[in-house]
Design a protein around this motif. Structure first.
Motif, PDB file in Angstrom:
ATOM      1  N   PRO A 171       8.030 -32.357 -62.563  1.00 56.98           N
ATOM      2  CA  PRO A 171       7.917 -33.761 -61.897  1.00 56.98           C
ATOM      3  C   PRO A 171       6.751 -34.211 -60.946  1.00 56.98           C
ATOM      4  N   HIS A 172       5.946 -34.928 -60.250  1.00 59.53           N
ATOM      5  CA  HIS A 172       5.419 -35.333 -59.774  1.00 59.53           C
ATOM      6  C   HIS A 172       6.302 -35.297 -58.064  1.00 59.53           C
ATOM      7  N   ASN A 173       5.510 -35.094 -57.203  1.00 61.88           N
ATOM      8  CA  ASN A 173       5.988 -35.004 -56.268  1.00 61.88           C
ATOM      9  C   ASN A 173       6.677 -35.930 -55.269  1.00 61.88           C
ATOM     10  N   THR A 174       7.993 -36.052 -54.649  1.00 63.03           N
ATOM     11  CA  THR A 174       8.541 -37.821 -54.331  1.00 63.03           C
ATOM     12  C   THR A 174       7.848 -37.650 -52.543  1.00 63.03           C
ATOM     13  N   LEU A 175       8.079 -38.572 -52.002  1.00 58.86           N
ATOM     14  CA  LEU A 175       7.125 -38.876 -50.597  1.00 58.86           C
ATOM     15  C   LEU A 175       7.617 -37.398 -49.390  1.00 58.86           C
ATOM     16  N   TYR A 176       9.133 -37.422 -49.602  1.00 54.68           N
ATOM     17  CA  TYR A 176       9.353 -35.896 -48.995  1.00 54.68           C
ATOM     18  C   TYR A 176       9.629 -35.150 -49.244  1.00 54.68           C
ATOM     19  N   GLU A 177       8.772 -34.380 -50.484  1.00 55.17           N
ATOM     20  CA  GLU A 177       8.158 -33.286 -50.865  1.00 55.17           C
ATOM     21  C   GLU A 177       7.001 -33.419 -50.198  1.00 55.17           C
ATOM     22  N   MET A 178       6.527 -34.087 -50.765  1.00 56.29           N
ATOM     23  CA  MET A 178       4.235 -34.112 -49.799  1.00 56.29           C
ATOM     24  C   MET A 178       4.550 -33.804 -48.176  1.00 56.29           C
TER      25      MET A 178
ATOM     26  N   PRO B 269      -7.146 -23.033 -54.021  1.00 60.47           N
ATOM     27  CA  PRO B 269      -7.069 -25.266 -53.839  1.00 60.47           C
ATOM     28  C   PRO B 269      -5.887 -24.816 -54.797  1.00 60.47           C
ATOM     29  N   VAL B 270      -5.673 -25.991 -54.132  1.00 62.83           N
ATOM     30  CA  VAL B 270      -3.626 -26.689 -53.943  1.00 62.83           C
ATOM     31  C   VAL B 270      -4.454 -28.026 -54.233  1.00 62.83           C
ATOM     32  N   TYR B 271      -3.555 -28.676 -55.671  1.00 60.15           N
ATOM     33  CA  TYR B 271      -3.333 -29.483 -56.072  1.00 60.15           C
ATOM     34  C   TYR B 271      -1.501 -29.864 -56.075  1.00 60.15           C
ATOM     35  N   MET B 272      -1.945 -31.022 -55.008  1.00 61.70           N
ATOM     36  CA  MET B 272      -0.429 -31.693 -55.529  1.00 61.70           C
ATOM     37  C   MET B 272      -0.398 -33.399 -56.538  1.00 61.70           C
TER      38      MET B 272
ATOM     39  N   VAL C 206      -5.099 -30.986 -52.099  1.00 58.11           N
ATOM     40  CA  VAL C 206      -5.978 -32.406 -53.189  1.00 58.11           C
ATOM     41  C   VAL C 206      -4.194 -32.900 -53.498  1.00 58.11           C
ATOM     42  N   SER C 207      -4.566 -34.192 -53.325  1.00 57.93           N
ATOM     43  CA  SER C 207      -3.540 -34.936 -54.141  1.00 57.93           C
ATOM     44  C   SER C 207      -4.232 -35.985 -55.344  1.00 57.93           C
ATOM     45  N   THR C 208      -3.399 -35.763 -56.119  1.00 57.56           N
ATOM     46  CA  THR C 208      -4.008 -36.701 -57.642  1.00 57.56           C
ATOM     47  C   THR C 208      -2.905 -36.974 -58.645  1.00 57.56           C
ATOM     48  N   PRO C 209      -3.046 -38.049 -59.151  1.00 56.38           N
ATOM     49  CA  PRO C 209      -1.694 -38.853 -59.640  1.00 56.38           C
ATOM     50  C   PRO C 209      -1.606 -37.946 -61.622  1.00 56.38           C
ATOM     51  N   MET C 210      -2.435 -37.148 -61.302  1.00 56.38           N
ATOM     52  CA  MET C 210      -2.845 -36.881 -62.867  1.00 56.38           C
ATOM     53  C   MET C 210      -1.193 -35.343 -62.659  1.00 56.38           C
ATOM     54  N   CYS C 211      -1.059 -35.798 -64.140  1.00 54.71           N
ATOM     55  CA  CYS C 211       0.114 -34.514 -64.516  1.00 54.71           C
ATOM     56  C   CYS C 211      -0.433 -33.045 -64.169  1.00 54.71           C
ATOM     57  N   GLY C 212       0.009 -31.839 -64.140  1.00 52.23           N
ATOM     58  CA  GLY C 212      -0.187 -30.657 -63.374  1.00 52.23           C
ATOM     59  C   GLY C 212       0.377 -29.799 -65.167  1.00 52.23           C
TER      60      GLY C 212
END
Length: 278
Positions: free
Chosen positions: A166-173, A195-198, A225-231
């Motif tokens: 699931p999506h990264n938390t602030l701590y994980e970012m 490339p790294v997609y966060m 690169v940060s994205t709100p999409m789902c991996g």
């Protein structure tokens, strides 16, 4: 799964149609995980690793063993100071829980000394005649060895990294930003080899920039690169498995795609070098 287990809500893993009907009626059918009986555990998972377990692998093992039964997990409370789930450690349960649901169909898990119901009822949550599964170092390595290589070119190099499912938390970012940029500095490099997609919610990305704009900028320049999409959704796009040889630290992503799973530190090394270790 996280809501049932950690937040103490009661819900079943309903299909979208059933949830829509429940929302329209303001009522939900009383069965399964909505009931006290349905929330009892049929499995005792006894974690005996000598070091902190690989959470995605642990979740995968539990999902495969329990399938849709409720597990009662003992031996991991030491990783939650004071038995509390906080913004700095909730990602551990998120990684484990999502793997139990994607490798099996676990809709609820109990963690001894940590999640709400075991704090109240303890091992009374276990049904009579429950089964026991011991997860130790040998078992962890056994599970990891079952993670197949589904790349079209099995001996080829990775082409992208996917972090946050699931999506990264602030701590994980912040954690991953520091891990990767510091590893690059140590290697004398400015950019990641691939490339790294966060994956994270927009509100998390905004807070990341507000809290540590310097780190956020360094991550972007390095190729993160940060994205709100789902991996998993990304991995499901047409032709993805034919053109992308992905790597991830998400056991959930591994379960639903051809992207290969690696523990955190190994993933950092792959991102810096562009090579999978022998």
């Amino acid at each position: 799964n996280y809501g049932n287990s950690v937040l103490g809500i009661r819900t079943n893993r309903n299909g979208a149609g059933m949830d829509l009907i429940c929302a329209m009626l303001g009522k939900a059918p009383l069965f399964g995980l909505m009931t006290d009986e349905g929330r009892q555990a049929k499995w005792l998972i006894d974690v005996k690793t000598t070091e902190e377990p690989d959470w995605g692998t642990l979740g995968t093992a539990i999902g495969r063993k329990c399938v849709e039964d409720v597990p009662y997990i003992a031996g991991i409370d030491k990783y939650f100071e004071g038995g509390e789930v906080t913004p700095d450690n909730l990602h551990l349960l998120k990684a484990m829980g999502s793997a139990t649901a994607s490798s099996g169909a676990v809709g609820l898990y109990h963690v001894e000394g940590v999640t709400p119901e075991p704090k109240e009822k303890g091992r009374d949550l276990l049904v009579e005649g429950y089964q026991t599964y011991v997860y130790d170092d040998a078992e962890e390595q056994k599970i990891i060895k079952t993670f197949g290589n589904l790349w079209p070119d099995k001996d080829g190099d990775p082409t992208a990294a996917f972090i946050g499912c699931p999506h990264n938390t602030l701590y994980e970012m912040k954690k991953w930003g520091k891990l990767i940029t510091e590893a690059l500095d140590k290697a004398g490099k400015e950019k990641t080899a691939i490339p790294v997609y966060m994956f994270c919610a927009n509100v998390v990305r905004s807070q990341m920039i507000a809290d540590d704009g310097e780190l956020a900028g360094k991550m972007l320049k390095a190729g993160m690169v940060s994205t709100p999409m789902c991996g998993v959704t990304w991995a499901g796009t047409k032709g993805f498995s034919d053109r992308v040889q992905g790597v991830t630290n998400s056991a959930k992503t591994r379960n639903y795609s051809t992207i290969r799973y690696f523990p955190d530190q190994t993933l950092v090394d792959i991102i810096v070098t562009g090579k999978v270790p022998a």
